[in-house]
Design an enzyme around this catalytic site. Sequence first.
Site, PDB file in Angstrom:
ATOM      1  N   HIS A 141       0.837  -1.213   0.000  1.00  0.00           N
ATOM      2  CA  HIS A 141       0.000   0.000   0.000  1.00  0.00           C
ATOM      3  C   HIS A 141       0.867   1.256   0.000  1.00  0.00           C
ATOM      4  O   HIS A 141       0.580   2.217  -0.726  1.00  0.00           O
ATOM      5  CB  HIS A 141      -0.947   0.000   1.196  1.00  0.00           C
ATOM      6  CG  HIS A 141      -1.863  -1.171   1.227  1.00  0.00           C
ATOM      7  ND1 HIS A 141      -2.606  -1.510   2.336  1.00  0.00           N
ATOM      8  CD2 HIS A 141      -2.174  -2.103   0.281  1.00  0.00           C
ATOM      9  CE1 HIS A 141      -3.322  -2.592   2.075  1.00  0.00           C
ATOM     10  NE2 HIS A 141      -3.069  -2.974   0.836  1.00  0.00           N
ATOM     11  N   HIS A 199      -9.401  -2.349  -4.838  1.00  0.00           N
ATOM     12  CA  HIS A 199      -8.278  -2.597  -3.926  1.00  0.00           C
ATOM     13  C   HIS A 199      -7.268  -3.553  -4.561  1.00  0.00           C
ATOM     14  O   HIS A 199      -6.053  -3.393  -4.380  1.00  0.00           O
ATOM     15  CB  HIS A 199      -8.743  -3.159  -2.586  1.00  0.00           C
ATOM     16  CG  HIS A 199      -7.593  -3.355  -1.647  1.00  0.00           C
ATOM     17  ND1 HIS A 199      -7.015  -2.309  -0.959  1.00  0.00           N
ATOM     18  CD2 HIS A 199      -6.847  -4.451  -1.352  1.00  0.00           C
ATOM     19  CE1 HIS A 199      -5.980  -2.760  -0.267  1.00  0.00           C
ATOM     20  NE2 HIS A 199      -5.859  -4.057  -0.480  1.00  0.00           N
ATOM     21  N   ASP A 237      -3.303  -2.886  -4.990  1.00  0.00           N
ATOM     22  CA  ASP A 237      -2.245  -3.835  -4.631  1.00  0.00           C
ATOM     23  C   ASP A 237      -1.288  -4.076  -5.795  1.00  0.00           C
ATOM     24  O   ASP A 237      -0.058  -4.119  -5.624  1.00  0.00           O
ATOM     25  CB  ASP A 237      -2.854  -5.177  -4.216  1.00  0.00           C
ATOM     26  CG  ASP A 237      -3.319  -5.216  -2.771  1.00  0.00           C
ATOM     27  OD1 ASP A 237      -2.957  -4.326  -1.992  1.00  0.00           O
ATOM     28  OD2 ASP A 237      -4.058  -6.164  -2.427  1.00  0.00           O
ATOM     29  N   HIS A 294      -0.986 -11.246  -4.868  1.00  0.00           N
ATOM     30  CA  HIS A 294       0.406 -10.833  -4.736  1.00  0.00           C
ATOM     31  C   HIS A 294       1.372 -11.831  -5.374  1.00  0.00           C
ATOM     32  O   HIS A 294       2.368 -11.430  -5.975  1.00  0.00           O
ATOM     33  CB  HIS A 294       0.752 -10.651  -3.260  1.00  0.00           C
ATOM     34  CG  HIS A 294      -0.060  -9.590  -2.588  1.00  0.00           C
ATOM     35  ND1 HIS A 294       0.044  -8.252  -2.904  1.00  0.00           N
ATOM     36  CD2 HIS A 294      -1.000  -9.672  -1.610  1.00  0.00           C
ATOM     37  CE1 HIS A 294      -0.794  -7.554  -2.154  1.00  0.00           C
ATOM     38  NE2 HIS A 294      -1.439  -8.395  -1.362  1.00  0.00           N
TER      39      HIS A 294
END
Length: 297
Positions: free
Chosen positions: A83, A240, A244, A267
């Site tokens: 973030h 969101h 990321d 991720h």
Amino acid sequence: MAEVTFQHTVSSPVRFAGIGVHTGAHARVVVLPAPAGVGVVFVRTDICDQDNRVPVSGEAVCKTQLGTVITNAAGVTVATIEHLMAALVMVGVDNALIEIDGPEMPIMDGSALDFVHGLDAAGLTRQGKLRQYIEILDLVEVIEGDKRAALRPADGFEVAFEIAFASRAIGRQAVDLKMDGEAFRRELADCRTFGFLHEVEALRAMGLARGGSMDNAVVIDGDEILNAEGLRRPDEFVRHKALDAIGDLFVLGAPVIGRFEGVLAGHALNNAVVRALLASPHAWRMCTLAPQMAEAV
């Protein structure tokens, strides 16, 4: 907004404090000015008996389970950097020394908004070197089953993401955005991380989500959102994920001129496409922007 042709650092120290979403440990963070060409370097101020500097790079990423963790050769780690990394690159910070007195970045409210506000308040200082960009020249993609992450050529920076969950609170969502600093502030910066109530106990048994709460995440139980205030945007979840991805791409050390596409990715796949790009020298080049090109990006 930063002039895109030159490197920038913060004009004054920026301070943050809070708990880590996974460790539950309190941490204090100071983002400090750094010389041109240094990039982003984390410094674990709580460690004195070994190398406590952890420079950010694609190869430094060592874990990607529910967050991005980087390490150095001594095994010193910093967790959940994505973030802040997204805020740094989209505000226009190229070089920064980030002192942190614990193992994990504070989650703040679960979005990048506090980081953006802090960096904006400090302001930026232009440096004497031209900003380096990573220009995507050819398609690079990683596919794992129904999941996909890709980088492809584009005139500027674009991010597209698709997610699908069985919960009716999320369902299938997609976002496709041309991205710069103002678009990031407007479209993505306030979008929070999210999680499912039924997974919390198992995650905590694994040493994760120990600091998670409805103060720093959207929490879903079945088809219901438990947060009293509800969502900030109807498609906050996929936005969101795009946030990321932007943070995960900045481990490359420079802003991207190209299009990122993520389908059901996270991720791990974001870092996989970063590593695939680094392993494909024909697919990208490092470049600077001539002043006349600056307004186009």
